[in-house]
Design a protein around this motif. Structure first.
Motif, PDB file in Angstrom:
ATOM      1  N   THR A  12      57.895 -12.220  50.345  1.00 61.97           N
ATOM      2  CA  THR A  12      57.879 -13.369  49.436  1.00 61.97           C
ATOM      3  C   THR A  12      58.636 -14.522  50.079  1.00 61.97           C
ATOM      4  OG1 THR A  12      59.897 -12.597  48.329  1.00 61.97           O
ATOM      5  CG2 THR A  12      57.772 -11.917  47.380  1.00 61.97           C
ATOM      6  N   SER A  13      58.310 -15.730  49.657  1.00 60.64           N
ATOM      7  CA  SER A  13      58.975 -16.907  50.182  1.00 60.64           C
ATOM      8  C   SER A  13      60.422 -16.940  49.737  1.00 60.64           C
ATOM      9  CB  SER A  13      58.249 -18.173  49.694  1.00 60.64           C
ATOM     10  OG  SER A  13      58.964 -19.319  50.116  1.00 60.64           O
ATOM     11  N   PRO A  14      61.349 -17.283  50.644  1.00 60.79           N
ATOM     12  CA  PRO A  14      62.759 -17.314  50.254  1.00 60.79           C
ATOM     13  C   PRO A  14      63.104 -18.496  49.355  1.00 60.79           C
ATOM     14  CG  PRO A  14      62.506 -18.111  52.491  1.00 60.79           C
ATOM     15  CD  PRO A  14      61.163 -17.616  52.071  1.00 60.79           C
ATOM     16  N   GLY A  15      62.230 -19.497  49.280  1.00 62.58           N
ATOM     17  CA  GLY A  15      62.507 -20.683  48.477  1.00 62.58           C
ATOM     18  C   GLY A  15      62.087 -20.512  47.027  1.00 62.58           C
ATOM     19  N   ARG A  16      62.156 -21.653  46.305  1.00 66.63           N
ATOM     20  CA  ARG A  16      61.770 -21.652  44.898  1.00 66.63           C
ATOM     21  C   ARG A  16      60.264 -21.431  44.783  1.00 66.63           C
ATOM     22  NH1 ARG A  16      60.199 -25.725  41.329  1.00 66.63           N
ATOM     23  NH2 ARG A  16      60.446 -27.274  43.007  1.00 66.63           N
ATOM     24  N   ALA A  17      59.865 -20.671  43.793  1.00 64.18           N
ATOM     25  CA  ALA A  17      58.442 -20.355  43.602  1.00 64.18           C
ATOM     26  C   ALA A  17      57.655 -21.624  43.293  1.00 64.18           C
ATOM     27  CB  ALA A  17      58.284 -19.352  42.474  1.00 64.18           C
ATOM     28  N   ARG A  18      56.448 -21.707  43.834  1.00 62.81           N
ATOM     29  CA  ARG A  18      55.596 -22.861  43.593  1.00 62.81           C
ATOM     30  C   ARG A  18      55.098 -22.873  42.160  1.00 62.81           C
ATOM     31  NH1 ARG A  18      51.447 -23.765  48.693  1.00 62.81           N
ATOM     32  NH2 ARG A  18      53.008 -24.389  50.243  1.00 62.81           N
ATOM     33  N   THR A  19      55.070 -24.084  41.585  1.00 61.45           N
ATOM     34  CA  THR A  19      54.532 -24.225  40.222  1.00 61.45           C
ATOM     35  C   THR A  19      53.352 -25.196  40.188  1.00 61.45           C
ATOM     36  OG1 THR A  19      56.129 -25.981  39.750  1.00 61.45           O
ATOM     37  CG2 THR A  19      56.761 -23.731  39.156  1.00 61.45           C
ATOM     38  N   ILE A  20      53.286 -26.091  41.164  1.00 60.44           N
ATOM     39  CA  ILE A  20      52.238 -27.113  41.179  1.00 60.44           C
ATOM     40  C   ILE A  20      51.080 -26.709  42.071  1.00 60.44           C
ATOM     41  CG2 ILE A  20      51.697 -29.513  41.692  1.00 60.44           C
ATOM     42  CD1 ILE A  20      53.387 -29.177  39.235  1.00 60.44           C
ATOM     43  N   ARG A  21      51.376 -26.329  43.302  1.00 61.21           N
ATOM     44  CA  ARG A  21      50.317 -26.020  44.270  1.00 61.21           C
ATOM     45  C   ARG A  21      50.028 -24.519  44.303  1.00 61.21           C
ATOM     46  NH1 ARG A  21      52.013 -28.327  49.765  1.00 61.21           N
ATOM     47  NH2 ARG A  21      49.992 -27.482  50.381  1.00 61.21           N
ATOM     48  N   LYS A  23      47.228 -21.389  42.886  1.00 61.62           N
ATOM     49  CA  LYS A  23      45.769 -21.259  42.860  1.00 61.62           C
ATOM     50  C   LYS A  23      45.154 -21.915  41.634  1.00 61.62           C
ATOM     51  CE  LYS A  23      45.329 -17.091  45.679  1.00 61.62           C
ATOM     52  NZ  LYS A  23      44.821 -15.689  45.718  1.00 61.62           N
ATOM     53  N   GLU A  24      45.771 -21.748  40.486  1.00 67.70           N
ATOM     54  CA  GLU A  24      45.190 -22.269  39.250  1.00 67.70           C
ATOM     55  C   GLU A  24      45.172 -23.798  39.213  1.00 67.70           C
ATOM     56  OE1 GLU A  24      43.066 -21.933  35.867  1.00 67.70           O
ATOM     57  OE2 GLU A  24      43.695 -20.307  37.204  1.00 67.70           O
ATOM     58  N   PRO A  25      46.290 -24.494  39.513  1.00 70.45           N
ATOM     59  CA  PRO A  25      46.229 -25.962  39.545  1.00 70.45           C
ATOM     60  C   PRO A  25      45.290 -26.505  40.620  1.00 70.45           C
ATOM     61  CG  PRO A  25      48.497 -25.231  39.343  1.00 70.45           C
ATOM     62  CD  PRO A  25      47.676 -24.014  39.639  1.00 70.45           C
ATOM     63  N   ILE A  26      45.235 -25.847  41.767  1.00 68.46           N
ATOM     64  CA  ILE A  26      44.325 -26.282  42.822  1.00 68.46           C
ATOM     65  C   ILE A  26      42.881 -26.144  42.358  1.00 68.46           C
ATOM     66  CG2 ILE A  26      43.476 -25.753  45.143  1.00 68.46           C
ATOM     67  CD1 ILE A  26      46.336 -24.951  45.864  1.00 68.46           C
ATOM     68  N   LYS A  27      42.608 -25.063  41.617  1.00 66.34           N
ATOM     69  CA  LYS A  27      41.271 -24.858  41.075  1.00 66.34           C
ATOM     70  C   LYS A  27      40.925 -25.939  40.064  1.00 66.34           C
ATOM     71  CE  LYS A  27      38.372 -21.283  38.982  1.00 66.34           C
ATOM     72  NZ  LYS A  27      38.345 -19.910  38.419  1.00 66.34           N
ATOM     73  N   LYS A  28      41.905 -26.392  39.293  1.00 66.02           N
ATOM     74  CA  LYS A  28      41.669 -27.459  38.317  1.00 66.02           C
ATOM     75  C   LYS A  28      41.261 -28.761  39.021  1.00 66.02           C
ATOM     76  CE  LYS A  28      44.688 -25.938  34.537  1.00 66.02           C
ATOM     77  NZ  LYS A  28      45.871 -26.305  33.715  1.00 66.02           N
ATOM     78  N   VAL A  29      41.951 -29.082  40.099  1.00 59.88           N
ATOM     79  CA  VAL A  29      41.610 -30.282  40.857  1.00 59.88           C
ATOM     80  C   VAL A  29      40.186 -30.189  41.398  1.00 59.88           C
ATOM     81  CG1 VAL A  29      42.164 -31.643  42.902  1.00 59.88           C
ATOM     82  CG2 VAL A  29      44.001 -30.758  41.465  1.00 59.88           C
TER      83      VAL A  29
END
Length: 241
Positions: A12-21, A23-29
């Motif tokens: 897993t990524s050591p940083g903060r979890a993505r909320t914007i980019r 799969k679901e938001p990308i699919k919306k775009v």
């Protein structure tokens, strides 16, 4: 992990979890673009309630999309298309491949001294409109700007000749006296005799005296019966220079 595998691969990524980019938001775009087709990044950001920066990242980095402007092309009628087809057949039977680079293209254009002004690229930052006006924020245009006519000729190696008309318009008499001899001179000095002259269907160009002059002095030229009307995309002076 470095000792065993030579690298570190985290599950897993050591940083903060993505909320914007995600799969679901990308699919919306992607779905919004498929429905609307034409939409600005500003409107897309407002609809999805995210920043324009995030929209740009989704479009360019995640969906690998690029923004393109519409290409303006001449509207061709069925008559124009038929003439183009006839012209194409004539060119293929008249010119060899090596002959096409020996065509001298020419055109005229009217310029005004005010030029083209794009307000989108010229901004002034100020607190109020009145303050912006004091900071050279007003662009004045002449109602009847001074204009100058320019005739230009190019061939496969670059720009060949230019004629500038400071005053008046061009009629067939002036075209024959001031333009055609220039094209003929450059032909003799640079191109030799094995070349073809092209001109569009402007009135001074298709006058019977103009065509007679071309027939008497040019070994080969594309006359008004072959060059199709409404064809700026066929002349490099219109779509390139």
């Amino acid at each position: 992990m470095i000792r065993e595998n030579g690298s570190i691969k985290l599950s897993t990524s050591p940083g903060r979890a993505r909320t914007i980019r995600t799969k679901e938001p990308i699919k919306k775009v992607k779905n919004h673009l498929n429905r609307k087709g034409k939409v600005t990044s500003r409107k897309l950001a407002a609809v999805l309630n995210i920043s324009r920066t995030s929209v740009h990242r989704r479009l360019k980095d995640d969906l690998l999309l690029q923004s393109y402007k519409k290409i303006v092309e001449p509207l061709l009628t069925d008559e124009h298309k038929e003439k183009r087809k006839t012209f194409s057949i004539w060119v293929r039977t008249r010119f060899r491949k090596e002959d096409t680079i020996k065509i001298l293209f020419s055109d005229e254009k009217l310029f005004d001294i005010d030029g083209i002004y794009n307000s989108q690229n010229d901004r002034i930052w100020a607190v109020r409109r009145a303050e912006a006006d004091k900071m050279d924020g007003v662009k004045q245009n002449r109602k009847f700007p001074q204009k100058v006519m320019v005739w230009l000729a190019v061939f496969s190696k670059g720009v060949l000749a230019i004629v500038i008309f400071d005053e008046g318009t061009i009629d067939h008499d002036r075209y024959i006296r001031e333009v055609l001899p220039v094209a003929l001179k450059y032909r003799n000095d640079i191109l030799g005799t094995d070349w073809s002259f092209q001109q569009d269907s402007a009135k001074p160009n298709i006058h019977h005296l103009t065509l007679q002059w071309c027939s008497d002095n040019f070994s080969s030229f594309i006359d008004k019966d072959h060059w199709p009307t409404n064809s700026p995309d066929l002349n490099p002076l219109d779509y390139l220079i």
